[in-house]
Write a protein that holds these residues in place. Sequence first.
Motif, PDB file in Angstrom:
ATOM      1  N   ILE A 151     -36.664 -57.608  14.270  1.00 56.81           N
ATOM      2  CA  ILE A 151     -37.051 -58.769  15.082  1.00 56.81           C
ATOM      3  C   ILE A 151     -36.943 -58.432  16.560  1.00 56.81           C
ATOM      4  N   GLN A 152     -35.844 -57.805  16.960  1.00 54.93           N
ATOM      5  CA  GLN A 152     -35.687 -57.399  18.361  1.00 54.93           C
ATOM      6  C   GLN A 152     -36.752 -56.395  18.761  1.00 54.93           C
ATOM      7  N   HIS A 153     -37.025 -55.422  17.884  1.00 62.01           N
ATOM      8  CA  HIS A 153     -38.023 -54.408  18.196  1.00 62.01           C
ATOM      9  C   HIS A 153     -39.419 -55.022  18.315  1.00 62.01           C
ATOM     10  N   ALA A 154     -39.716 -56.009  17.485  1.00 58.61           N
ATOM     11  CA  ALA A 154     -41.022 -56.672  17.551  1.00 58.61           C
ATOM     12  C   ALA A 154     -41.214 -57.348  18.908  1.00 58.61           C
ATOM     13  N   LEU A 155     -40.173 -57.987  19.422  1.00 62.16           N
ATOM     14  CA  LEU A 155     -40.259 -58.612  20.743  1.00 62.16           C
ATOM     15  C   LEU A 155     -40.490 -57.549  21.817  1.00 62.16           C
TER      16      LEU A 155
ATOM     17  N   VAL B  92     -31.525 -66.329  15.095  1.00 62.79           N
ATOM     18  CA  VAL B  92     -32.938 -66.542  14.791  1.00 62.79           C
ATOM     19  C   VAL B  92     -33.378 -65.664  13.621  1.00 62.79           C
ATOM     20  N   SER B  93     -32.940 -64.415  13.618  1.00 59.12           N
ATOM     21  CA  SER B  93     -33.323 -63.495  12.543  1.00 59.12           C
ATOM     22  C   SER B  93     -32.898 -64.017  11.179  1.00 59.12           C
ATOM     23  N   ALA B  94     -31.755 -64.668  11.131  1.00 64.04           N
ATOM     24  CA  ALA B  94     -31.274 -65.213   9.857  1.00 64.04           C
ATOM     25  C   ALA B  94     -32.189 -66.308   9.323  1.00 64.04           C
ATOM     26  N   GLU B  95     -33.028 -66.884  10.196  1.00 65.05           N
ATOM     27  CA  GLU B  95     -33.962 -67.940   9.792  1.00 65.05           C
ATOM     28  C   GLU B  95     -35.335 -67.384   9.392  1.00 65.05           C
TER      29      GLU B  95
ATOM     30  N   PHE C  49     -37.153 -74.142  17.745  1.00 64.31           N
ATOM     31  CA  PHE C  49     -38.128 -73.686  18.732  1.00 64.31           C
ATOM     32  C   PHE C  49     -38.134 -72.166  18.823  1.00 64.31           C
ATOM     33  N   ALA C  50     -36.936 -71.563  18.932  1.00 65.94           N
ATOM     34  CA  ALA C  50     -36.830 -70.108  19.060  1.00 65.94           C
ATOM     35  C   ALA C  50     -37.368 -69.409  17.818  1.00 65.94           C
TER      36      ALA C  50
ATOM     37  N   GLU D 299     -40.906 -65.837  15.447  1.00 64.23           N
ATOM     38  CA  GLU D 299     -41.576 -65.469  14.199  1.00 64.23           C
ATOM     39  C   GLU D 299     -43.067 -65.230  14.426  1.00 64.23           C
ATOM     40  N   ALA D 300     -43.675 -66.040  15.286  1.00 62.32           N
ATOM     41  CA  ALA D 300     -45.093 -65.858  15.596  1.00 62.32           C
ATOM     42  C   ALA D 300     -45.330 -64.515  16.289  1.00 62.32           C
ATOM     43  N   ILE D 301     -44.445 -64.153  17.213  1.00 65.81           N
ATOM     44  CA  ILE D 301     -44.575 -62.870  17.904  1.00 65.81           C
ATOM     45  C   ILE D 301     -44.372 -61.713  16.922  1.00 65.81           C
TER      46      ILE D 301
END
Length: 324
Positions: free
Chosen positions: A278-282, A257-260, A7-8, A13-15
């Motif tokens: 990934i963190q910066h994108a959020l 999550v990033s590893a996925e 789910f996460a 990934e969509a964001i």
Amino acid sequence: MEEPIAFATTLIEAIARETARSSRTGQAAVASPSSELREAIRSKDTPALFDWMIETFNFQGISDEVAASYLEAHGGVTWQQIKAEIGHALCPLLPSYWTYESCRYDKTRRTCRHRRHFRRCPVPSHPLRNGRLNQTAFSFFLFVRDVAGSDLFGWLDDQLATAADHNLAAQEAVVGPMRHIFGVSDKVLTMTLSSVLMADRKSRPDWFDVGSQMIVVDRLVHNLLVRTGILAGFDATHAYGQRCYGKNGCADILRRVSAEIDARQFDASFPDNFPRYIQHALWHYCAANGLNICNGNNIDDRKSCEQSSCIVYSICGRRALKNK
């Protein structure tokens, strides 16, 4: 029932994909260093790197726009300025990094711990935004001079070389000792060091590997993980703060999550696993000066999100941030 990691991953990934599609500027902010930083790294210029880092430290506790405007109007402080001044200082706090504590310089009140030396002290002589920043500048200078031997590059190399053979230990090896520099939060320190370590991937791939794994959890990112139901899914609900960096906290979940997620889909030059991006994108998805979507300006913290235009609305947990 969908597994929490699945789910996460789907939601984050969509964001990240939306952030990459909507804003090349957002990508560049985390993945592309400024020309000044890149040149400082390539030339191993400790004074220039100090100047870049101390300017970055000015951007804590206030909006980027206000900090930048103040620096443009009043200027900052440089390595060469402090070096020229500090040798003539009479204050008993300034001989070394280890003696510089409890300075208590207050810009508004024009006072400090040793007031008899105030008029000739170099700490108040720089027109920074507040007295804490002046103290940070001198504390950081003394750290670089006394702890790093005026060679930040050699110190960083040594710290990374002595770390245990895993990335988190390497991160702690550089962040840990710098936590004692006056007035620098973990958030700003991690963000700054991440940029430094990623600035010259070609020449310093070992630095890049460490910097690209660093994660900065601010309140926007934490709140997104709450609102979407990601923290609840991992049975990891907690208040914003130090718990974000603990086991099964925000940073830990984002690394998993990033590893996925293969980050090369966002930019072919990215590494496949890129937690910092990934963190910066959020953050960029939430921030008022980013995409300005998932934040308290648009969502009543006491209610479920009603922004049906959000690209993850249909799968989001839409949890209220605060209990009524």
